[in-house]
Design an enzyme around this catalytic site. Structure first.
Site, PDB file in Angstrom:
ATOM      1  N   HIS A   1      -3.976  14.355  11.795  1.00 28.46           N
ATOM      2  CA  HIS A   1      -5.335  13.917  11.445  1.00 28.46           C
ATOM      3  C   HIS A   1      -5.939  13.152  12.625  1.00 28.46           C
ATOM      4  CE1 HIS A   1      -8.571  11.742   9.402  1.00 28.46           C
ATOM      5  NE2 HIS A   1      -8.460  12.603   8.404  1.00 28.46           N
TER       6      HIS A   1
ATOM      7  N   SER B   1     -17.110  11.833   2.578  1.00 29.46           N
ATOM      8  CA  SER B   1     -17.924  12.576   3.547  1.00 29.46           C
ATOM      9  C   SER B   1     -18.898  13.539   2.863  1.00 29.46           C
ATOM     10  CB  SER B   1     -17.013  13.391   4.468  1.00 29.46           C
ATOM     11  OG  SER B   1     -16.130  12.563   5.157  1.00 29.46           O
TER      12      SER B   1
ATOM     13  N   HIS C   1     -15.675  14.890   7.770  1.00 37.78           N
ATOM     14  CA  HIS C   1     -15.108  16.133   7.222  1.00 37.78           C
ATOM     15  C   HIS C   1     -16.052  16.749   6.211  1.00 37.78           C
ATOM     16  CE1 HIS C   1     -10.818  14.888   8.490  1.00 37.78           C
ATOM     17  NE2 HIS C   1     -11.334  15.755   9.324  1.00 37.78           N
TER      18      HIS C   1
ATOM     19  N   THR D   1      -6.823   5.121   7.202  1.00 36.45           N
ATOM     20  CA  THR D   1      -7.579   4.328   6.216  1.00 36.45           C
ATOM     21  C   THR D   1      -7.778   5.035   4.883  1.00 36.45           C
ATOM     22  OG1 THR D   1      -9.565   5.196   7.246  1.00 36.45           O
ATOM     23  CG2 THR D   1      -8.897   2.985   7.888  1.00 36.45           C
TER      24      THR D   1
ATOM     25  N   GLU E   1      -7.927  10.700  12.884  1.00 32.56           N
ATOM     26  CA  GLU E   1      -7.879   9.235  12.859  1.00 32.56           C
ATOM     27  C   GLU E   1      -6.486   8.735  13.241  1.00 32.56           C
ATOM     28  OE1 GLU E   1      -9.282   7.254   9.221  1.00 32.56           O
ATOM     29  OE2 GLU E   1      -7.747   5.731   9.644  1.00 32.56           O
TER      30      GLU E   1
ATOM     31  N   SER F   1     -10.430  17.090   4.215  1.00 33.15           N
ATOM     32  CA  SER F   1     -10.722  15.667   3.997  1.00 33.15           C
ATOM     33  C   SER F   1      -9.568  14.996   3.268  1.00 33.15           C
ATOM     34  CB  SER F   1     -12.016  15.531   3.186  1.00 33.15           C
ATOM     35  OG  SER F   1     -12.084  14.251   2.603  1.00 33.15           O
ATOM     36  N   SER F   2      -8.960  14.048   3.930  1.00 31.24           N
ATOM     37  CA  SER F   2      -7.798  13.356   3.362  1.00 31.24           C
ATOM     38  C   SER F   2      -8.177  12.573   2.108  1.00 31.24           C
ATOM     39  CB  SER F   2      -7.225  12.422   4.428  1.00 31.24           C
ATOM     40  OG  SER F   2      -6.233  11.619   3.901  1.00 31.24           O
TER      41      SER F   2
ATOM     42  N   CYS G   1     -15.873   4.104  12.637  1.00 33.12           N
ATOM     43  CA  CYS G   1     -16.017   3.161  11.526  1.00 33.12           C
ATOM     44  C   CYS G   1     -15.269   1.867  11.855  1.00 33.12           C
ATOM     45  CB  CYS G   1     -15.449   3.776  10.253  1.00 33.12           C
ATOM     46  SG  CYS G   1     -15.551   2.647   8.858  1.00 33.12           S
TER      47      CYS G   1
HETATM   48  S1  SF4 Z   1     -13.628   6.176   4.337  1.00 27.99           S
HETATM   49 FE1  SF4 Z   1     -13.416   6.161   6.584  1.00 27.99          FE
HETATM   50  S2  SF4 Z   1     -15.516   6.134   7.337  1.00 27.99           S
HETATM   51 FE2  SF4 Z   1     -15.615   5.537   5.181  1.00 27.99          FE
HETATM   52  S3  SF4 Z   1     -15.595   3.284   5.208  1.00 27.99           S
HETATM   53 FE3  SF4 Z   1     -13.472   4.020   4.982  1.00 27.99          FE
HETATM   54  S4  SF4 Z   1     -12.645   4.113   7.052  1.00 27.99           S
HETATM   55 FE4  SF4 Z   1     -14.877   4.005   7.208  1.00 27.99          FE
END
Ligand code: SF4
Length: 415
Positions: free
Chosen positions: A195, A397, A106, A268, A197, A335-336, A167
């Site tokens: 989202h 990001s 993002h 996540t 993900e 971006s969450s 990831c």
């Molecule tokens: S924020 Fe997202 S991309 Fe970054 S380490 Fe955590 S899960 Fe992986």
């Protein structure tokens, strides 16, 4: 062919294993090309100013402005890895059409850079991706958020080479959801249903329900305890439930039968404390309903919040304890994890501005920023006169280069 016409697989684990064994699937990048992209990445995304601030104990003063950086911020390991793999893929397949199924991360600048390198982004309309322009032999990049099972199956059958940058923290959640599926538990996913993900994660579940926050979780817990067993007496409650979670549940979901065995999973990047509290709430709910002897048959949970998210949130909780005049939170508006950093500052009562890049900081001392409700606002005279302390952090990001450009803009305005 569009995403909606791809068929769902009945065995997600088998599909992922088949992919891993395929010689047209790359999940570890192209290590032999790492050296060739190092300088390019350094130039485009790193910053000597940020390195200086880090080396200076995360504090730096120029003129009237003291910048205090969070002790953990910016690019996480998973994002750096995804970008490296994308750059390596461009070198590895110089003459092939590269597609990415979504934003790789993002961050608008990083995505623009990939576009400049000839990577094409799959077009989406009303949440449906159009894969019709993708030819067999094209190379597909899966972003750090992953890809849904339907997409995996489609590209495998379509004869595409796949560079998977998902990831590992995200695929760890998929493994948990797969365990729920094989044990016939419903996955309750703490996340945002739209989202990328969460869309990918939910595709691994046979049955799922997505809860956004503690308020929705409490609603579901109350339903489990007070409505699910007595649907005839309270049919309006079921109707209300179905309307409330219309877009956030698996097809055919029935709250009266599908909430008897639940496993917890999460996007996540959600607030770690909230995910833990939601898991605890459902554990207590199942305990009350079924008793301690039967708890294991009705509830499972593992902590799947990634380290990077947790570290950035912890650093933010520390930073907001410092004497600050204001906060600047930098990251994509979609971006969450960045939004959650902004939430921490706002909850502390700090004047905080979520911007998606240095261009949001304008010459006339106004700032373009996103509020917690998702609206974009322009605030005037945001930088007070005199000496000020500005807290700065950025989402996972956001490149250091963007952070330093934003800091330089603040220095310029306060000259
Ligand atoms: S924020 Fe997202 S991309 Fe970054 S380490 Fe955590 S899960 Fe992986």
């Amino acid at each position: 062919m569009t995403e909606s016409t791809a068929s769902a697989t009945s065995n997600p684990k088998a599909l992922r294993q088949t992919l891993r064994r395929s010689d047209t699937y790359y999940a570890k990048g192209f290590p032999e090309l790492q050296e060739t992209i190092r300088d390019e990445l350094q130039t485009q995304y790193k910053s000597t100013l940020v390195e200086t601030i880090r080396a200076n104990g995360y504090t730096y003063t120029r003129g009237d402005v003291t910048i205090k950086l969070a002790q953990s911020f910016g690019f996480c390991w998973g994002v750096e890895r995804a970008i490296e793999y994308a750059y390596e893929a461009r070198r590895r397949f110089p003459d092939r059409q590269l597609w990415i199924t979504n934003e790789i991360i993002h961050n608008p600048q990083v995505n623009q850079q990939l576009s400049n390198m000839g990577v094409r982004f799959v077009v989406q309309q009303d949440g449906v991706k159009d894969f019709s322009k993708i030819s067999p032999g094209d190379v597909i990049l899966w972003p750090a958020f992953g890809a849904s099972l339907q997409e995996m199956e489609f590209f495998q059958q379509n004869g595409n080479e796949i560079v998977d940058t998902t990831c590992p923290w995200v695929s760890r959640v998929w493994n948990q959801v797969d365990k729920h599926r094989t044990r016939e538990f419903t996955s309750i996913i703490h996340g945002k249903y739209a989202h990328e993900e969460t869309i990918a994660t939910s595709s691994f579940a046979d049955k799922y329900l997505i809860v956004l926050d503690m308020e929705q979780a409490r609603y579901v817990a109350h339903y489990i305890l007070h409505a699910a067993d007595d649907p005839a007496a309270q049919p309006e409650l079921r109707t209300e439930f179905m309307q409330k979670f219309e877009k956030a549940m698996s097809a055919g979901f029935d709250p009266n039968t599908d909430l008897e065995r639940v496993g917890i999973a999460n996007q996540t990047t959600m607030l770690e404390g909230e995910t833990k509290a939601i898991a605890k709430l459902f554990e207590t709910t199942m305990l009350r309903k079924y008793g301690p002897q039967e708890l294991d048959d009705h509830f499972i949970s593992f902590n799947t919040i990634c380290n990077a998210t947790q570290e950035r949130q912890d650093a933010m909780f520390e930073l907001v304890e410092e004497p600050l005049d204001l906060m600047v939170v930098i990251g994509g508006f979609n971006s969450s994890n960045t939004t959650h950093l902004q939430e921490i500052a706002t909850a502390k009562g700090l004047k905080s501005f979520h911007i998606d890049g240095p261009a949001c900081i304008r010459d006339d001392n106004s700032i373009r920023h996103q509020t917690l409700h998702g609206g974009i606002q322009i605030s005037q005279n945001w930088l007070p006169a005199g000496a000020i302390a500005v807290g700065v952090t950025s989402g996972a990001s956001t490149p250091d280069r963007m952070v330093s450009d934003a800091i330089e803009r603040i220095f310029q305005l306060k000259q």
